[in-house]
Design an enzyme around this catalytic site. Structure first.
Site, short mmCIF file in Angstrom:
data_model
loop_
_atom_site.label_atom_id
_atom_site.label_comp_id
_atom_site.label_asym_id
_atom_site.label_seq_id
_atom_site.Cartn_x
_atom_site.Cartn_y
_atom_site.Cartn_z
N ARG A 19 47.37 42.71 48.38
CA ARG A 19 46.22 41.78 48.96
C ARG A 19 46.29 40.39 48.30
O ARG A 19 45.84 39.41 48.92
CB ARG A 19 45.13 42.66 48.84
CG ARG A 19 43.99 41.92 49.55
CD ARG A 19 42.56 42.94 49.87
NE ARG A 19 42.09 43.15 48.14
CZ ARG A 19 40.82 43.77 48.37
NH1 ARG A 19 40.44 44.69 49.06
NH2 ARG A 19 40.40 43.97 47.00
N ARG A 74 48.06 18.23 47.89
CA ARG A 74 49.42 17.49 47.49
C ARG A 74 49.11 16.79 46.27
O ARG A 74 50.23 16.29 45.63
CB ARG A 74 49.62 16.61 48.63
CG ARG A 74 49.90 17.11 50.06
CD ARG A 74 50.10 16.16 51.02
NE ARG A 74 48.86 15.39 51.30
CZ ARG A 74 48.69 14.62 52.52
NH1 ARG A 74 49.63 14.24 53.41
NH2 ARG A 74 47.42 14.03 52.75
N LYS A 86 40.65 37.39 49.95
CA LYS A 86 39.71 37.59 48.94
C LYS A 86 39.78 36.27 48.01
O LYS A 86 40.28 36.04 46.93
CB LYS A 86 40.09 38.73 48.07
CG LYS A 86 38.92 39.38 47.09
CD LYS A 86 39.28 40.86 46.54
CE LYS A 86 38.22 41.17 45.44
NZ LYS A 86 36.99 41.27 45.94
N GLU A 142 29.46 44.48 56.14
CA GLU A 142 29.65 45.04 54.68
C GLU A 142 28.62 44.61 53.89
O GLU A 142 27.76 43.72 54.44
CB GLU A 142 31.10 44.60 54.43
CG GLU A 142 31.23 42.97 54.04
CD GLU A 142 32.56 42.75 53.50
OE1 GLU A 142 33.22 43.43 53.03
OE2 GLU A 142 32.65 41.38 53.58
N1 PXG Z 1 33.77 43.80 50.65
C1 PXG Z 1 33.40 42.82 49.36
C2 PXG Z 1 33.01 41.62 50.13
C3 PXG Z 1 34.01 42.98 48.42
O1 PXG Z 1 33.93 41.99 47.46
C4 PXG Z 1 34.88 45.19 49.01
C5 PXG Z 1 34.35 44.91 50.06
C6 PXG Z 1 35.57 46.49 48.36
O2 PXG Z 1 36.72 46.10 48.44
P1 PXG Z 1 37.76 47.43 47.51
O3 PXG Z 1 39.23 46.61 47.87
O4 PXG Z 1 37.49 47.01 46.18
O5 PXG Z 1 37.62 48.68 47.80
C7 PXG Z 1 34.63 43.98 48.12
C8 PXG Z 1 35.12 44.49 46.43
C9 PXG Z 1 32.94 42.18 41.23
C10 PXG Z 1 33.73 43.12 42.07
O6 PXG Z 1 33.31 41.38 40.28
C11 PXG Z 1 33.77 42.92 43.33
C12 PXG Z 1 34.41 43.61 44.12
C13 PXG Z 1 35.41 44.67 43.72
C14 PXG Z 1 35.42 44.75 42.19
C15 PXG Z 1 34.64 43.77 41.49
O7 PXG Z 1 31.57 42.42 41.41
N2 PXG Z 1 34.62 43.67 45.54
#
Ligand code: PXG
Length: 303
Positions: A52, A104, A151, A185
């Site tokens: 990812r 750039r 991300k 979400e």
């Molecule tokens: N949606 C959003 C917007 C996220 O930021 C998820 C879904 C879940 O994705 P994963 O791949 O983790 O199942 C996320 C994940 C933090 C922190 O620093 C945030 C996330 C994961 C780990 C730490 O607050 N967000």
């Protein structure tokens, strides 16, 4: 734990790890990141997170400057040096160093940082009783402007704004809708509902991050013979669902007790949620890329 960090090819004490004030991540949110868990000396879904990260960077034309195998080896090596058993790996990559938004002008390499830290987790009682979730007014940015599958650092201003809204009413999480009003979400988690025996979660095009925990839970549910469908739905479907739960690297699988004051189902974690929580816990305890031991040598023998 977390004494050393990896910064641009070197391992240094964390308080000596300095990034330029000209860094594009700092100046413009121009970068990508991943949050990855380590459970019991094994890094959970490491290769999925690396994929990812590299896809996010590719889409934004950020040249990470290290191969996936080299970064993978660096993450495992840092965990070993820090003696990590359980914790959180934060990988941050910014486009590089230069004032002015035009990429750039960046001559040097990307900034690559790996940190080991602890995560602030929800209290155990919330896993037993469920979270109280509130819908926030901050919408998911339009995907044609900010692609939610990337991300990126900059994308998170919206999520932080949404989290502030949720915090102001003491909600456990803030639920975000897309600009059409469909459920997308939460600020750091994906959402699932259970209706009439079916598990439903919004599709990618609803404007979500394709969560790695989400994918894992979909697989676990299908292994249990449960039906999982990706479909668009509204708040009405959430309010009247039999069960609701969230998934994310930090939250794992966590039940939802109320949404906007509506009690979901019976008001306590339902059978599907409980069964998936258990399956997920079991998977985190038994899988992942080992940091230590004989297998670890093979896993890090690259780069
Ligand atoms: N949606 C959003 C917007 C996220 O930021 C998820 C879904 C879940 O994705 P994963 O791949 O983790 O199942 C996320 C994940 C933090 C922190 O620093 C945030 C996330 C994961 C780990 C730490 O607050 N967000």
């Amino acid at each position: 734990m977390g004494n050393f960090i990896f910064l641009n090819g070197e391992v240094v004490p964390h308080d000596e790890g300095k990034v330029s004030v000209y860094d594009h991540g700092f100046l413009y949110g121009d970068g990508v990141f991943e949050g990855i868990r380590t459970y019991n000396g094994r890094i959970f879904k490491l290769d999925e997170h690396l994929e990812r990260l590299y896809f996010s960077a590719k889409a934004l034309m950020i040249e990470i400057g290290m191969s996936r195998d080299e970064l993978r080896a660096a993450i495992l090596d840092l965990s070993r040096r820090n003696g990590v058993k359980d914790g959180y790996n934060r990988i941050t990559v910014s486009r590089g160093v230069s004032l002015g938004l035009d990429p750039r002008n960046i001559n040097g390499p990307a900034t690559v940082v790996v940190m080991n830290d602890a995560l602030s987790l929800y209290p155990r009682s919330m896993y037993e009783n469920g979270l109280d979730v509130m819908t926030v007014s901050t919408r998911i940015p339009l995907p044609q402007t900010v692609e939610p599958r990337i991300k990126s650092l900059g994308k998170y201003v919206a999520n932080i704004q949404a989290k502030i809204e949720a915090n102001r009413v003491n909600a456990g999480e803030g639920l975000m809708l897309n600009t059409q009003g469909y459920v997308a979400e939460c600020t750091g988690d994906n959402i699932f509902i259970v209706r009439r025996g079916e598990i439903i979660t919004p599709p990618s095009w609803a404007g979500i991050l394709l969560g790695i925990t989400r994918n894992t839970v979909i697989e676990l549910a299908r292994e249990q013979g449960l039906t999982v469908r990706e479909d668009i739905f509204t708040l009405f479907d959430v309010y009247t669902a039999d069960e609701c739960f969230l998934t994310g690297t930090a939250a794992e699988v966590i039940p939802v007790r109320t949404v906007d004051g509506r009690v979901i189902g019976e008001g306590h974690p339902g059978p599907v949620t409980r069964s998936l929580m258990e399956a997920f816990r079991e998977l985190t305890a038994t899988s992942g890329v080992p940091i230590y031991g004989e297998n670890a040598t093979a896993a890090t023998g690259v780069g």
